[in-house]
Design a protein around this motif. Sequence first.
Motif, PDB file in Angstrom:
ATOM      1  N   UNK A   1     -44.263 -20.312  13.088  1.00  0.00           N
ATOM      2  CA  UNK A   1     -44.656 -18.948  12.723  1.00  0.00           C
ATOM      3  C   UNK A   1     -45.686 -19.008  11.610  1.00  0.00           C
ATOM      4  N   UNK A   2     -46.796 -18.339  11.842  1.00  0.00           N
ATOM      5  CA  UNK A   2     -47.895 -18.358  10.887  1.00  0.00           C
ATOM      6  C   UNK A   2     -48.398 -16.937  10.712  1.00  0.00           C
ATOM      7  N   UNK A   3     -48.835 -16.602   9.525  1.00  0.00           N
ATOM      8  CA  UNK A   3     -49.429 -15.284   9.319  1.00  0.00           C
ATOM      9  C   UNK A   3     -50.816 -15.447   8.722  1.00  0.00           C
ATOM     10  N   UNK A   4     -51.711 -14.552   9.090  1.00  0.00           N
ATOM     11  CA  UNK A   4     -53.055 -14.577   8.498  1.00  0.00           C
ATOM     12  C   UNK A   4     -53.516 -13.170   8.200  1.00  0.00           C
TER      13      UNK A   4
ATOM     14  N   UNK B   1     -51.931 -19.069   5.444  1.00  0.00           N
ATOM     15  CA  UNK B   1     -50.853 -19.682   4.668  1.00  0.00           C
ATOM     16  C   UNK B   1     -49.803 -20.197   5.616  1.00  0.00           C
ATOM     17  N   UNK B   2     -49.425 -21.395   5.445  1.00  0.00           N
ATOM     18  CA  UNK B   2     -48.399 -21.958   6.317  1.00  0.00           C
ATOM     19  C   UNK B   2     -47.042 -21.866   5.629  1.00  0.00           C
ATOM     20  N   UNK B   3     -46.094 -21.401   6.397  1.00  0.00           N
ATOM     21  CA  UNK B   3     -44.782 -21.141   5.818  1.00  0.00           C
ATOM     22  C   UNK B   3     -44.110 -22.385   5.282  1.00  0.00           C
ATOM     23  N   UNK B   4     -44.299 -23.481   5.980  1.00  0.00           N
ATOM     24  CA  UNK B   4     -43.600 -24.711   5.608  1.00  0.00           C
ATOM     25  C   UNK B   4     -43.835 -25.089   4.166  1.00  0.00           C
TER      26      UNK B   4
ATOM     27  N   UNK C   1     -39.890 -16.526   4.757  1.00  0.00           N
ATOM     28  CA  UNK C   1     -39.611 -17.743   3.987  1.00  0.00           C
ATOM     29  C   UNK C   1     -38.140 -17.840   3.606  1.00  0.00           C
TER      30      UNK C   1
ATOM     31  N   UNK D   1     -37.008 -19.816  10.582  1.00  0.00           N
ATOM     32  CA  UNK D   1     -38.433 -19.539  10.760  1.00  0.00           C
ATOM     33  C   UNK D   1     -39.285 -20.452   9.914  1.00  0.00           C
ATOM     34  N   UNK D   2     -38.775 -20.854   8.764  1.00  0.00           N
ATOM     35  CA  UNK D   2     -39.636 -21.586   7.847  1.00  0.00           C
ATOM     36  C   UNK D   2     -39.558 -23.089   8.068  1.00  0.00           C
ATOM     37  N   UNK D   3     -38.611 -23.578   8.882  1.00  0.00           N
ATOM     38  CA  UNK D   3     -38.506 -25.028   8.999  1.00  0.00           C
ATOM     39  C   UNK D   3     -38.762 -25.542  10.412  1.00  0.00           C
TER      40      UNK D   3
ATOM     41  N   UNK E   1     -44.781 -12.918   5.084  1.00  0.00           N
ATOM     42  CA  UNK E   1     -44.580 -14.302   4.654  1.00  0.00           C
ATOM     43  C   UNK E   1     -43.322 -14.440   3.816  1.00  0.00           C
TER      44      UNK E   1
ATOM     45  N   UNK F   1     -45.045 -23.126   1.746  1.00  0.00           N
ATOM     46  CA  UNK F   1     -44.677 -22.063   0.816  1.00  0.00           C
ATOM     47  C   UNK F   1     -43.174 -22.033   0.601  1.00  0.00           C
ATOM     48  N   UNK F   2     -42.474 -22.342   1.675  1.00  0.00           N
ATOM     49  CA  UNK F   2     -41.031 -22.163   1.626  1.00  0.00           C
ATOM     50  C   UNK F   2     -40.406 -23.061   0.574  1.00  0.00           C
TER      51      UNK F   2
ATOM     52  N   UNK G   1     -43.419 -25.129  11.640  1.00  0.00           N
ATOM     53  CA  UNK G   1     -44.518 -24.180  11.468  1.00  0.00           C
ATOM     54  C   UNK G   1     -44.816 -23.377  12.723  1.00  0.00           C
TER      55      UNK G   1
END
Lengths: 331, 556
Positions: free
Chosen positions: A152-155, B11-14, A140, A145-147, A136, B16-17, A150
């Motif tokens: 890309x997601x991690x769990x 957790x969604x990156x958007x 970020x 990847x972050x914009x 994550x 958190x970023x 969404x």
Amino acid sequence: MFSSVQRQTARLSHFFPQNARRFQSAAATSSTVNAAEIAHFSRLSSTWWDERGELAMLHRMNPVRVRYIREKLLESTFEDHGEDARREMESRREVLKGMDVLDVGCGGGLLSESLARLGARTLGIDASESNVGIALTHASVDPQLSSSGNSLEYRHASAEQLVKEPKQFDVVCSMEVIEHVDNPLAFLSACAQLVKPGGHLFLSTIARTPLSYFLTILAAEHILREVAVGTHTYSKFIDPSELISFFQSYRPSASSPSTPTDLGDMGSGASPRPWITRTYAHGLPTRLEAEVRGIVYIPWTGEWKLMSRSSTPWGAAQCNYLFWVRRPMDS
Amino acid sequence: MVVFAARRSLARLGCRQRAFLRYFSSEHTRDNDVVIVGGGPAGLALAAALVSNPAAKESLKIVLIEAGDLSKIQDWGMPSDAYSNRVSSITDASQHFLKRIGVWDYVEHARTNPVHQMQVWDGISGARITFDASEIPESSEMARMTENLNLQRALLRKLSDTPNVQVIQSVKVESIEREAGDTNHWPLVHLSNGLTLRARLLVGADGFNSPVRSFAGISSYGWSYDTQAVVATLNHASRGPFQAPNNTAYQRFLPTGPIAFLPLSPGISSLVWSTKPHLATVLSKSSPGVLEQLINAAFRLPETSLQYIYKRLLEGATSSEEIKGEIAFRERSDGISSHSAYASATSMVSKGGIPPDDADALPPLVTSIQPSTIASFPLRYNHAESYLGEGAGSRTVLVGDAAHTVHPLAGQGLNLGLGDVDALSRCIAQALTQGSDIGSYTALMPYARERYFENHKVMSAVDKLHKVYSSTAQPVVWARSVGIEVINELDSVKAALMINAGAGSQLQNASGWDLLAKSIENLAGFTNTSKMIGSTVGAGIQELAKNAGQRIFGRL
């Protein structure tokens, strides 16, 4: 049965010793990540993402895996919809656009990031919470990847946990993971249940041969010290023929995989059609059902090379290899 | 319960970023995929090459920063009989690359000139080698002389037609730093206009004193030759009707450095004269009418006579009459007939009519020098230890002069830079198809692997040539002269040399093998000759090694 699967697969992710001590059971309660933890993950992430460090070999393996996934998906598009569709897909920058992709045992996110960049709605899961944190944090920093909505997601989860949810994926990948789990059969059927009908499963692992012992354990770990000692266990390596025979007999339950009670039926014969229906001489699967391709590290170029299909009956899969199998539309 | 726990950890990156980025981003920071520092030919060509790839054009945010005023170059123009003094030979391979990225059509072709032949000879022994484009299969020219400004203007016009590259000009790079945090963070480029660019990949196309290279912590090794290059644009008479057109490049290796004559148009050519710094100073400051006489003499007079002329020049014989008198004196004492092409001050060769026998062996006589085209600059050899930054300098890559500087005697500097750009743009395109982070070391490794050794090979060959030809020791002169004359007889070896130097890019490997096979045949035919001269060559090589040893140990 249900709880025993949970326990076994909880151990699937920690294949690098430096993360093993940070391993937490998947069943442990996780909390939303705070600033102190971000700092903590940042320190760790310099190991996962240090391309010149202990995981250099893994970084260099990544391009060949992605190329292979791309190649197989293009090939399947050609089989399903013909040459024009394949050309159209190939010309797209985001070759995986619109696909749901799952990366089981994503670690620091090396493969997941690449798949997300190719346009896939990517979910990376790992049973180690610290790995998920690292992945994550690393993603970020990258605006791509972050914009991008969404994608890309991690769990922090195991494959077995996902099986209980209704979602299935066009592509399920699990690279360099299966040789680190305790119950590979249960792991394989969990991965298989997550694949949509007509979807793809990609695995990469190491064959159990004298050569692989020499290269991956003796040479890489003990002599050259390119890989941390204790990374690999010879007895856990898996031969390509074992994967093929699993999918020859694998018959998933016909009903929806979202009902937890179905887990008990894993591997038992309810469905009419296994994923691999026939094999040629040497036990080779037919081209449209599955494929085994060796990958070889070329020290003087510093790159992994995908062996040609015709190099040996098994695609030179004497050591590291990639395995692809497609779930039939009607299974 | 288990399921719920797992869901909460999602957790969604958007979301958190935003929280994560806040502490280092400011309103003036912009994210970019490729930040190119330097608007020279290499930097501009990289931008143009990237946007010529559909995937890169669509997905990459590319910025180019140049401290100088590029709009002047974009509007550059000169009368058709005047040429800029900075000229490069664009090899066939480079031309092919420029065509592929759609830039070659923007080059003003009327201001370029093909090179069909090259004549190179030894300043002491006169041993000569002739390269002719007709010896390379399927190729009509070896290279094309092009003004650097003509190429740069073409690149700028191409880029202004493709709005995907943001060109920031007349803005300096104030400083480059790494984002706060660990080594995975990106370089930040602070500009003099107050902007800060965040770079996924920072490209150093910023020349010999590359700030990007210093930021990346890449050391480089090299030395300055005790040599300056004097350049000028020369006017001369057109070749007569009995001669080949002005398509031949001439280079004479003098012990002070090579002097080269590069054709630009029927009556105009370019000079690159590498020589000792004190001579270069005198040459570039000489009074009108002097330099042209010295150039003519430098291509014609024997080495000892040239030494005498230099001496007179340094002693203060600086007027046009004095120099003419000295040259005429040396021509007479060297027994050069006034009807020979080797005569300049005493030449009686008429403009028209049948030229002397040896006219094709020499460039035409220079009549005047175009105003304010005389300039000089120091020459050096320099090669970065790596083209890729690591650790605190990661996400950086070097191209062109930032990576390497080479002696101009083989005209390879610009071509090496274009070769880098070609390889890097292909490497980035490949990385995009496999979803790699184009700033990562792993993604860029193929570029460094493709270019580092290749450049090193060319650079050290050029360096060795310079050193071998700087020597006046008899055995060295003898060995190099025999070597060059033997090679001159082996057409296919010469063709292989030319292809290696970038001429004949469209050749397939197959014909390369054919050539190799032919050269082996040729060599077999020459075995007898070689046996005869073998022992003496051996002695020469021994002397050469001794000489080199002395140089190396002398330097230590």
